[in-house]
Design a protein around this motif. Structure first.
Motif, PDB file in Angstrom:
ATOM      1  N   LYS A   1      10.060   7.227   4.422  1.00  0.00           N
ATOM      2  CA  LYS A   1       9.149   6.271   5.046  1.00  0.00           C
ATOM      3  C   LYS A   1       8.018   7.035   5.735  1.00  0.00           C
ATOM      4  O   LYS A   1       8.192   8.187   6.149  1.00  0.00           O
ATOM      5  N   ALA A   2       6.885   6.387   5.840  1.00  0.00           N
ATOM      6  CA  ALA A   2       5.734   7.019   6.493  1.00  0.00           C
ATOM      7  C   ALA A   2       5.762   6.741   7.994  1.00  0.00           C
ATOM      8  O   ALA A   2       6.128   5.636   8.428  1.00  0.00           O
ATOM      9  N   TYR A   3       5.404   7.740   8.767  1.00  0.00           N
ATOM     10  CA  TYR A   3       5.327   7.595  10.225  1.00  0.00           C
ATOM     11  C   TYR A   3       3.994   8.173  10.699  1.00  0.00           C
ATOM     12  O   TYR A   3       3.628   9.290  10.326  1.00  0.00           O
TER      13      TYR A   3
ATOM     14  N   LEU B   1       4.371  -0.630   8.513  1.00  0.00           N
ATOM     15  CA  LEU B   1       5.355  -1.706   8.430  1.00  0.00           C
ATOM     16  C   LEU B   1       6.522  -1.200   7.579  1.00  0.00           C
ATOM     17  O   LEU B   1       6.428  -1.138   6.352  1.00  0.00           O
ATOM     18  N   GLU B   2       7.588  -0.817   8.233  1.00  0.00           N
ATOM     19  CA  GLU B   2       8.690  -0.149   7.552  1.00  0.00           C
ATOM     20  C   GLU B   2       9.311  -0.994   6.444  1.00  0.00           C
ATOM     21  O   GLU B   2       9.778  -0.456   5.429  1.00  0.00           O
ATOM     22  N   ASP B   3       9.338  -2.301   6.618  1.00  0.00           N
ATOM     23  CA  ASP B   3       9.961  -3.138   5.600  1.00  0.00           C
ATOM     24  C   ASP B   3       9.139  -3.203   4.317  1.00  0.00           C
ATOM     25  O   ASP B   3       9.640  -3.576   3.263  1.00  0.00           O
ATOM     26  N   LYS B   4       7.862  -2.819   4.400  1.00  0.00           N
ATOM     27  CA  LYS B   4       6.997  -2.823   3.222  1.00  0.00           C
ATOM     28  C   LYS B   4       6.754  -1.426   2.653  1.00  0.00           C
ATOM     29  O   LYS B   4       6.376  -1.279   1.491  1.00  0.00           O
ATOM     30  N   CYS B   5       6.968  -0.420   3.474  1.00  0.00           N
ATOM     31  CA  CYS B   5       6.712   0.956   3.038  1.00  0.00           C
ATOM     32  C   CYS B   5       7.697   1.364   1.942  1.00  0.00           C
ATOM     33  O   CYS B   5       8.906   1.206   2.088  1.00  0.00           O
ATOM     34  N   THR B   6       7.178   1.901   0.854  1.00  0.00           N
ATOM     35  CA  THR B   6       8.017   2.319  -0.281  1.00  0.00           C
ATOM     36  C   THR B   6       8.179   3.838  -0.356  1.00  0.00           C
ATOM     37  O   THR B   6       8.870   4.340  -1.248  1.00  0.00           O
ATOM     38  N   GLY B   7       7.526   4.551   0.530  1.00  0.00           N
ATOM     39  CA  GLY B   7       7.649   6.008   0.525  1.00  0.00           C
ATOM     40  C   GLY B   7       6.829   6.699  -0.545  1.00  0.00           C
ATOM     41  O   GLY B   7       7.148   7.830  -0.923  1.00  0.00           O
ATOM     42  N   CYS B   8       5.792   6.043  -1.038  1.00  0.00           N
ATOM     43  CA  CYS B   8       4.983   6.646  -2.106  1.00  0.00           C
ATOM     44  C   CYS B   8       4.148   7.831  -1.609  1.00  0.00           C
ATOM     45  O   CYS B   8       3.669   8.641  -2.402  1.00  0.00           O
TER      46      CYS B   8
ATOM     47  N   GLU C   1       3.438  11.511   8.590  1.00  0.00           N
ATOM     48  CA  GLU C   1       4.574  12.334   8.170  1.00  0.00           C
ATOM     49  C   GLU C   1       5.543  11.479   7.359  1.00  0.00           C
ATOM     50  O   GLU C   1       5.798  10.331   7.704  1.00  0.00           O
ATOM     51  N   MET C   2       6.070  12.061   6.290  1.00  0.00           N
ATOM     52  CA  MET C   2       7.057  11.362   5.471  1.00  0.00           C
ATOM     53  C   MET C   2       8.452  11.895   5.863  1.00  0.00           C
ATOM     54  O   MET C   2       8.706  13.081   5.798  1.00  0.00           O
TER      55      MET C   2
END
Length: 325
Positions: free
Chosen positions: A269-271, A303-310, A323-324
């Motif tokens: 996840k992106a932060y 928005l963590e519920d939408k983040c796909t980690g791309c 940061e990933m």
């Protein structure tokens, strides 16, 4: 009696000394000069002699590297660390390459794939293949008799519930299993890519469903869902272009038969670091999943519920504030 014993012994001893001197002289006179780098390179090679480099063994590879006929990173067993050592010996720079691992492109284990008959022959995939393509109804699936397991010199592949599974920690990409598989369903894939299509069945949907619960039915939902054009469709099969894949795993989420596998436990996840974010909105504009909110010159939020980690936001961020993890 003594003379009869001593003379033959003395004669043989003299001949041995004579020929020893001749051979020693010949070895120096006709010696072939060798590049000292061959020995230095050979000393750092692992000595597995697996042939994964494309040469007969570590001796042949060392000779080829010293002659400039093979790259310094030719050994798949040693990886990047070994490539650096060999590069230092050769006085060149080693190109950064990602480690590759073997992966079995089949999800048709004993629970998912139907059986045509009970095979009781030689426990060898090639032997079973000659008997109507093996016992599984899917003629493209893993035979599951462990031929690949037996040829692996690193104990990196084992048959689990009827399908070969690779231990990626042990795999060295030596290609032994790939060469041994009669179904040609083992491929080398970048180790960082957590998504894979677990099907090689090129038949159409209905025929696939009849033989396997987790086969690709050609619905192309994955192709439509992929935002990076990494999913393609060819010969009734979904395929991944790993040069474009971002590990977003959306394709695996939408696949109705779970023919696409993704290790969701490794999904990042992106932060955003509030101290570094300047509110430029570049990350927001590049997010294809509307997972970032925030206005210009304001701190942005993921928005963590939408983040796909791309990770495209992290790649584009000019301040490296994302940061990933």
């Amino acid at each position: 009696m003594i003379n009869e014993i001593l003379w033959p012994v003395a004669t043989l001893g003299g001949l041995a000394i004579f020929f020893g001197v001749v051979l020693a002289y010949a070895s120096k006179k006709f010696a072939v000069e060798t590049d000292p780098k061959v020995g230095e390179v050979r000393a750092v090679l692992p000595g597995a002699n697996c042939g994964g480099c494309g040469f007969a063994g570590c001796d042949a590879l060392a000779d080829a590297i010293a002659k400039g006929e093979a790259p310094v990173n030719a050994c798949p067993v040693g990886g990047a660390e070994l490539a650096k050592k060999v590069a230092e010996i050769m006085g060149v720079t080693a190109e950064e390459t990602e480690r590759m691992v073997a992966r079995v492109i089949c999800g048709g284990d004993c629970d998912n794939a139907k059986q045509k008959y009970e095979y009781q022959g030689i426990q060898d995939c090639k032997a079973a293949e000659m008997l109507a393509g093996g016992s599984k109804s899917c003629r493209f699936g893993c035979t599951g008799l462990g031929t690949c397991e037996r040829v692996c010199p690193f104990d990196a592949i084992h048959v689990v519930n009827g399908v070969a599974v690779v231990d990626e920690e042990k795999c060295t990409a030596c290609k032994k299993c790939i060469e041994a598989c009669p179904k040609h369903i083992i491929e080398l894939v970048p180790v960082s890519k957590q998504v894979r299509v677990l099907c090689k069945n090129t038949e159409k949907g209905k025929a696939v469903v009849e033989v396997c619960k987790v086969g690709c039915i050609g619905c192309q939902k994955c192709v439509k869902a992929c935002q990076f054009e990494a999913m393609t469709f060819d010969n009734n099969l979904a395929k991944i272009d790993y040069s474009k894949c971002t590990n977003c795993m959306v394709c695996a989420e939408v696949c109705p038969t779970k023919a696409i596998y993704a290790d969701f436990s490794k999904r990042k996840k992106a932060y955003i670091n509030d101290e570094l974010c300047i509110g430029c909105t570049i990350c927001k504009k590049n997010c294809k999943f509307e997972a970032i909110e925030g206005e210009l010159k304001q701190k942005h939020k993921v928005l963590e519920d939408k983040c796909t980690g791309c990770a495209q936001c992290a790649v584009k961020c000019p301040k490296k504030s994302i940061e990933m993890r």
